[in-house]
Design a protein around this motif. Structure first.
Motif, PDB file in Angstrom:
ATOM      1  N   ILE A 149      41.618  18.846 -81.446  1.00  0.00           N
ATOM      2  CA  ILE A 149      40.504  19.386 -82.222  1.00  0.00           C
ATOM      3  C   ILE A 149      40.189  20.841 -81.819  1.00  0.00           C
ATOM      4  O   ILE A 149      39.124  21.370 -82.134  1.00  0.00           O
ATOM      5  CB  ILE A 149      39.235  18.512 -82.062  1.00  0.00           C
ATOM      6  CG1 ILE A 149      38.855  18.380 -80.580  1.00  0.00           C
ATOM      7  CG2 ILE A 149      39.437  17.144 -82.702  1.00  0.00           C
ATOM      8  CD1 ILE A 149      37.495  17.753 -80.335  1.00  0.00           C
ATOM      9  N   SER A 150      41.138  21.435 -81.077  1.00  0.00           N
ATOM     10  CA  SER A 150      41.023  22.848 -80.690  1.00  0.00           C
ATOM     11  C   SER A 150      39.751  23.168 -79.912  1.00  0.00           C
ATOM     12  O   SER A 150      39.110  24.196 -80.143  1.00  0.00           O
ATOM     13  CB  SER A 150      41.111  23.751 -81.931  1.00  0.00           C
ATOM     14  OG  SER A 150      42.325  23.539 -82.587  1.00  0.00           O
TER      15      SER A 150
ATOM     16  N   MET B 150      46.324  14.471 -61.268  1.00  0.00           N
ATOM     17  CA  MET B 150      46.783  14.043 -62.594  1.00  0.00           C
ATOM     18  C   MET B 150      46.838  15.247 -63.524  1.00  0.00           C
ATOM     19  O   MET B 150      46.163  16.253 -63.266  1.00  0.00           O
ATOM     20  CB  MET B 150      45.877  12.956 -63.172  1.00  0.00           C
ATOM     21  CG  MET B 150      44.446  13.368 -63.351  1.00  0.00           C
ATOM     22  SD  MET B 150      43.461  12.107 -64.166  1.00  0.00           S
ATOM     23  CE  MET B 150      43.692  10.715 -63.096  1.00  0.00           C
ATOM     24  N   PRO B 151      47.650  15.153 -64.573  1.00  0.00           N
ATOM     25  CA  PRO B 151      47.763  16.277 -65.508  1.00  0.00           C
ATOM     26  C   PRO B 151      46.399  16.628 -66.098  1.00  0.00           C
ATOM     27  O   PRO B 151      45.748  15.785 -66.710  1.00  0.00           O
ATOM     28  CB  PRO B 151      48.718  15.747 -66.580  1.00  0.00           C
ATOM     29  CG  PRO B 151      49.495  14.690 -65.883  1.00  0.00           C
ATOM     30  CD  PRO B 151      48.556  14.058 -64.912  1.00  0.00           C
ATOM     31  N   GLN B 152      45.984  17.833 -65.878  1.00  0.00           N
ATOM     32  CA  GLN B 152      44.637  18.242 -66.258  1.00  0.00           C
ATOM     33  C   GLN B 152      44.434  18.318 -67.768  1.00  0.00           C
ATOM     34  O   GLN B 152      43.336  18.067 -68.263  1.00  0.00           O
ATOM     35  CB  GLN B 152      44.310  19.584 -65.614  1.00  0.00           C
ATOM     36  CG  GLN B 152      44.174  19.486 -64.114  1.00  0.00           C
ATOM     37  CD  GLN B 152      43.109  18.484 -63.703  1.00  0.00           C
ATOM     38  OE1 GLN B 152      41.929  18.736 -63.837  1.00  0.00           O
ATOM     39  NE2 GLN B 152      43.521  17.320 -63.225  1.00  0.00           N
ATOM     40  N   CYS B 153      45.472  18.656 -68.496  1.00  0.00           N
ATOM     41  CA  CYS B 153      45.321  18.747 -69.954  1.00  0.00           C
ATOM     42  C   CYS B 153      45.001  17.373 -70.534  1.00  0.00           C
ATOM     43  O   CYS B 153      44.126  17.235 -71.378  1.00  0.00           O
ATOM     44  CB  CYS B 153      46.580  19.323 -70.589  1.00  0.00           C
ATOM     45  SG  CYS B 153      48.092  18.505 -70.073  1.00  0.00           S
ATOM     46  N   LYS B 154      45.698  16.373 -70.047  1.00  0.00           N
ATOM     47  CA  LYS B 154      45.486  15.000 -70.535  1.00  0.00           C
ATOM     48  C   LYS B 154      44.138  14.470 -70.034  1.00  0.00           C
ATOM     49  O   LYS B 154      43.390  13.849 -70.789  1.00  0.00           O
ATOM     50  CB  LYS B 154      46.633  14.125 -70.031  1.00  0.00           C
ATOM     51  CG  LYS B 154      46.426  12.645 -70.144  1.00  0.00           C
ATOM     52  CD  LYS B 154      46.848  12.151 -71.488  1.00  0.00           C
ATOM     53  CE  LYS B 154      46.683  10.635 -71.597  1.00  0.00           C
ATOM     54  NZ  LYS B 154      46.300  10.235 -72.918  1.00  0.00           N
ATOM     55  N   ALA B 155      43.851  14.731 -68.746  1.00  0.00           N
ATOM     56  CA  ALA B 155      42.640  14.191 -68.132  1.00  0.00           C
ATOM     57  C   ALA B 155      41.376  14.728 -68.804  1.00  0.00           C
ATOM     58  O   ALA B 155      40.396  14.001 -68.968  1.00  0.00           O
ATOM     59  CB  ALA B 155      42.622  14.520 -66.644  1.00  0.00           C
TER      60      ALA B 155
ATOM     61  N   CYS C 157      41.094  16.150 -71.908  1.00  0.00           N
ATOM     62  CA  CYS C 157      41.072  16.184 -73.378  1.00  0.00           C
ATOM     63  C   CYS C 157      40.047  15.194 -73.936  1.00  0.00           C
ATOM     64  O   CYS C 157      40.074  14.011 -73.600  1.00  0.00           O
ATOM     65  CB  CYS C 157      42.463  15.862 -73.921  1.00  0.00           C
ATOM     66  SG  CYS C 157      42.523  15.954 -75.722  1.00  0.00           S
ATOM     67  N   PRO C 158      39.132  15.666 -74.768  1.00  0.00           N
ATOM     68  CA  PRO C 158      38.091  14.778 -75.293  1.00  0.00           C
ATOM     69  C   PRO C 158      38.579  13.850 -76.407  1.00  0.00           C
ATOM     70  O   PRO C 158      37.843  12.964 -76.836  1.00  0.00           O
ATOM     71  CB  PRO C 158      37.032  15.748 -75.829  1.00  0.00           C
ATOM     72  CG  PRO C 158      37.801  16.950 -76.205  1.00  0.00           C
ATOM     73  CD  PRO C 158      38.947  17.046 -75.242  1.00  0.00           C
TER      74      PRO C 158
ATOM     75  N   CYS D   2      46.401  15.056 -76.431  1.00  0.00           N
ATOM     76  CA  CYS D   2      47.381  15.498 -75.453  1.00  0.00           C
ATOM     77  C   CYS D   2      48.027  14.233 -74.892  1.00  0.00           C
ATOM     78  O   CYS D   2      47.343  13.405 -74.295  1.00  0.00           O
ATOM     79  CB  CYS D   2      46.678  16.282 -74.352  1.00  0.00           C
ATOM     80  SG  CYS D   2      47.817  16.908 -73.127  1.00  0.00           S
ATOM     81  N   VAL D   3      49.297  14.084 -75.126  1.00  0.00           N
ATOM     82  CA  VAL D   3      49.937  12.825 -74.742  1.00  0.00           C
ATOM     83  C   VAL D   3      51.190  13.084 -73.923  1.00  0.00           C
ATOM     84  O   VAL D   3      51.782  14.168 -73.981  1.00  0.00           O
ATOM     85  CB  VAL D   3      50.334  11.985 -75.983  1.00  0.00           C
ATOM     86  CG1 VAL D   3      49.115  11.543 -76.755  1.00  0.00           C
ATOM     87  CG2 VAL D   3      51.308  12.755 -76.862  1.00  0.00           C
TER      88      VAL D   3
END
Ligand code: SF4
Ligand code: SF4
Length: 120
Positions: free
Chosen positions: A10-11, A48-53, A55-56, A61-62
């Protein structure tokens, strides 16, 4: 690359600020992970991967499967887990199956010993 940004994004830009390597970029309005820069957060202070953790969204992000079958099984396991409410469905299935198989083998053992004796 282990992670990718999907159409569910959702940017919100949260991942841009938390990525320790600056691997997340915006190209033509789409968020994108640069595989040359992404380290999967390994070797950083993060566990843990911060982008995944951060992401709202659910699937914005998968984890990116490394090959076709890994992806296929990931999806399939996801569906099975949803249907059965059991994350370890296949592990249980395999344990049950191997137990039954073992029992069948044990039942057959005396017969094969007997038939060997008959052949001799
Ligand atoms: S896994 Fe870590 S290094 Fe890779 S894009 Fe996500 S936050 Fe950045
Ligand atoms: S944190 Fe998730 S929703 Fe926000 S920009 Fe990154 S991938 Fe998209």
């Amino acid at each position: 690359m282990a992670y990718k940004i999907t159409s569910q994004c959702i940017s919100c830009n949260l991942c841009l600020s938390v990525c320790p390597t600056g691997a997340i970029k915006i190209v033509e309005g789409q968020h994108w992970i640069d595989s040359e820069l992404c380290t999967n957060c390994v070797g950083s202070i993060h566990t843990m991967p911060q982008c995944k953790a951060g992401c709202p969204t659910c699937d914005g992000c998968v984890k990116q499967p490394s090959n076709y079958w890994e992806g296929w099984f990931t999806n399939y396991n996801h569906v099975v887990a949803k249907l059965t409410n059991k994350q370890d469905y296949w592990e249980r299935w395999f344990n049950c199956y191997s137990q039954k198989y073992f029992e069948q083998l044990q039942k057959r053992q005396p017969q094969s010993v007997g038939s060997e004796a008959y052949v001799k």
